[in-house]
Enzyme design. Structure first.
Site, PDB file in Angstrom:
ATOM      1  CG  HIS A   1      -4.954   0.299   4.171  1.00 26.03           C
ATOM      2  ND1 HIS A   1      -4.097  -0.184   3.215  1.00 26.03           N
ATOM      3  CD2 HIS A   1      -6.087   0.690   3.506  1.00 26.03           C
ATOM      4  CE1 HIS A   1      -4.687  -0.102   2.028  1.00 26.03           C
ATOM      5  NE2 HIS A   1      -5.879   0.425   2.178  1.00 26.03           N
TER       6      HIS A   1
ATOM      7  CB  SER B   1      -6.188  -2.951  -0.072  1.00 28.81           C
ATOM      8  OG  SER B   1      -6.682  -3.769   0.980  1.00 28.81           O
TER       9      SER B   1
ATOM     10  CB  CYS C   1      -0.976  -0.004   1.171  1.00 25.81           C
ATOM     11  SG  CYS C   1      -0.223   0.036   2.814  1.00 25.81           S
TER      12      CYS C   1
END
Length: 332
Positions: free
Chosen positions: A173, A190, A138
Site C-alpha cells: 500500500h 484505500s 492507491c
C-alpha cells in the site's frame, strides 16, 4: 489500496513495485496500458475479469451492461480555495475530492503509472485523472495528490509505502506523506478509511507511522516494512524522477527506539533536500514529448454512471503462512 503478492520475501524485495505487483488482495488485476478511451480488447477483458472476481459473477456484468437507465454519476470538481483557506483545510478538500472519485473495484487500473517516468509526465497523467474522473487505486491517488498540492509551497510531500503480512500473503500500500508547519499527515486512497487520509496533526514521522501501524493491527495485518521517499519537487515540469525508496525499514527487525532513530534520520535527510537546486525544467517542445501515454480525445461513459537506499536490516527468510480463517484474505 493493499495489493497481495505471492513468492518469497527475497524475490518480492528485489522487484520494483508497480510493474510486477499486479495482484490485489490475492486476486490478479490488470492495467489499462492503452490510454483512454479503452480499446475494445481491454474493455472486454475488464468485464470478463469483473465476472470472475465479483460475488455476483457474470449475471452482474450482464445486468449492468444491458441496462438502459443507468443513473448519471456526478463528476467531482477539483477543489478551489479562498486566499484565507488554511493548509489543513486545503488538504482536507483534496482528500474529499480523491474520495469522491471512489475506489476502483473493477480489477482493471485505468491509468498506467510507471514510477520511473519523470515528474512532468506523471503530472500529465494526473491532469488526465481530473478530466476523466474515473475511480482510482492507491498509486494513482499518490500521483493525483502530488498534482493537487504542487501550488502549495508550504507543504512538502513524500511517498510512504507499507508492506504488511496476513494469512500467508504480503500486501502493499502507498500514501502521500505531507509535512507543513512542523506537523505530518497523509493523503491517499484505500478501501479502509483509516489507511489513507491523516490530518496534519502528527508532531513526528514516528507518530504518523505508528498511527498507520495501529490501523493495520485493527485488520490483523502485521506491518513488515516501510519505504519512505524524498520530498517531491513542486515544479510540475521537472524532469526529476520521484525518489520512492530513500529509506527502507524492516519494522519487524527494529526495536521501537531503533525505528524512531531511523525515522528521525530520514526526516533530517528530507530537510537537507530543501533548498537544493533542482534540474532545469525542459523546454516546451520536450515537455510535449514527455506527455501522458497514448490516449484518445475522450473517455468511455463512466459505468455505474534511484539515489540511495538505506535498508535497516538483512533480508528475512521466508515467513510461514498462517492458517487463520482458512486462508481468507482481509483486503484493506
Amino acid at each position: 489500496m493493499l495489493r497481495a503478492t505471492v513468492g518469497t520475501a527475497e524475490e518480492r524485495d528485489e522487484e520494483d513495485e508497480g510493474e510486477e505487483e499486479l495482484r490485489d488482495g490475492g486476486v490478479p488485476f490488470y492495467v489499462n496500458r492503452g490510454g483512454l478511451p479503452m480499446d475494445e480488447e481491454t474493455w472486454e477483458r475488464m468485464w470478463r475479469h469483473v465476472a470472475r472476481i465479483h460475488p455476483g459473477g457474470e449475471a452482474l456484468a450482464k445486468e449492468i451492461r444491458g441496462a438502459t437507465d443507468l443513473p448519471k454519476i456526478p463528476v467531482p470538481s477539483v477543489p478551489t480555495y479562498q486566499p484565507t483557506t488554511t493548509i489543513p483545510q486545503r488538504l482536507e478538500a483534496i482528500q474529499k475530492y480523491i474520495r469522491e472519485l471512489q475506489y476502483n473495484h473493477t480489477g482493471t487500473q485505468f491509468f498506467e503509472i510507471k514510477k520511473s517516468r519523470p515528474l512532468t509526465a506523471l503530472m500529465d497523467i494526473a491532469k488526465e485523472m481530473t478530466r476523466e474522473a474515473l475511480p482510482i487505486k492507491c498509486l494513482e491517488a499518490v500521483i493525483l495528490a502530488i498534482h493537487l498540492t504542487n501550488n502549495m509551497a508550504g507543504v512538502e510531500r513524500f511517498p510512504l509505502s507499507f508492506k504488511s503480512h496476513f494469512s500467508g500473503n504480503h500486501f502493499y500500500h502507498i500514501v502521500l506523506g505531507v509535512h507543513s508547519g512542523g506537523r505530518f499527515g497523509a493523503l491517499g486512497m484505500s478501501r479502509r478509511e483509516d489507511l489513507m487520509f491523516k490530518p496534519l496533526e502528527f508532531r513526528t514521522l514516528m507518530d504518523l507511522v505508528q498511527e498507520f501501524e495501529g490501523a493495520y493491527r485493527g485488520y490483523w495485518h502485521t506491518l513488515r516494512k516501510i519505504k519512505i521517499g524524498q520530498y517531491v519537487s513542486h515544479d510540475p515540469h521537472s524532469v526529476e524522477q520521484i525518489e520512492w525508496k530513500h529509506s527502507i525499514l524492516d519494522v519487524d527487525k527494529l526495536s521501537k527506539e531503533e525505528l524512531r532513530k531511523e525515522l528521525e534520520r530520514h526526516t533530517r535527510d528530507m530537510r537537507l533536500k530543501i533548498g537544493k537546486p533542482a534540474p532545469p525544467s525542459p523546454t516546451k517542445d520536450r515537455r510535449n514529448s514527455m506527455g501522458s501515454p497514448l490516449k484518445g480525445p475522450g473517455s468511455p461513459i463512466r459505468r455505474i454512471s534511484r539515489v540511495e537506499r538505506r535498508p535497516s536490516g538483512e533480508k528475512k527468510v521466508l515467513e510461514q503462512k498462517s492458517t487463520d480463517i482458512n486462508g481468507y484474505q482481509i483486503r484493506v
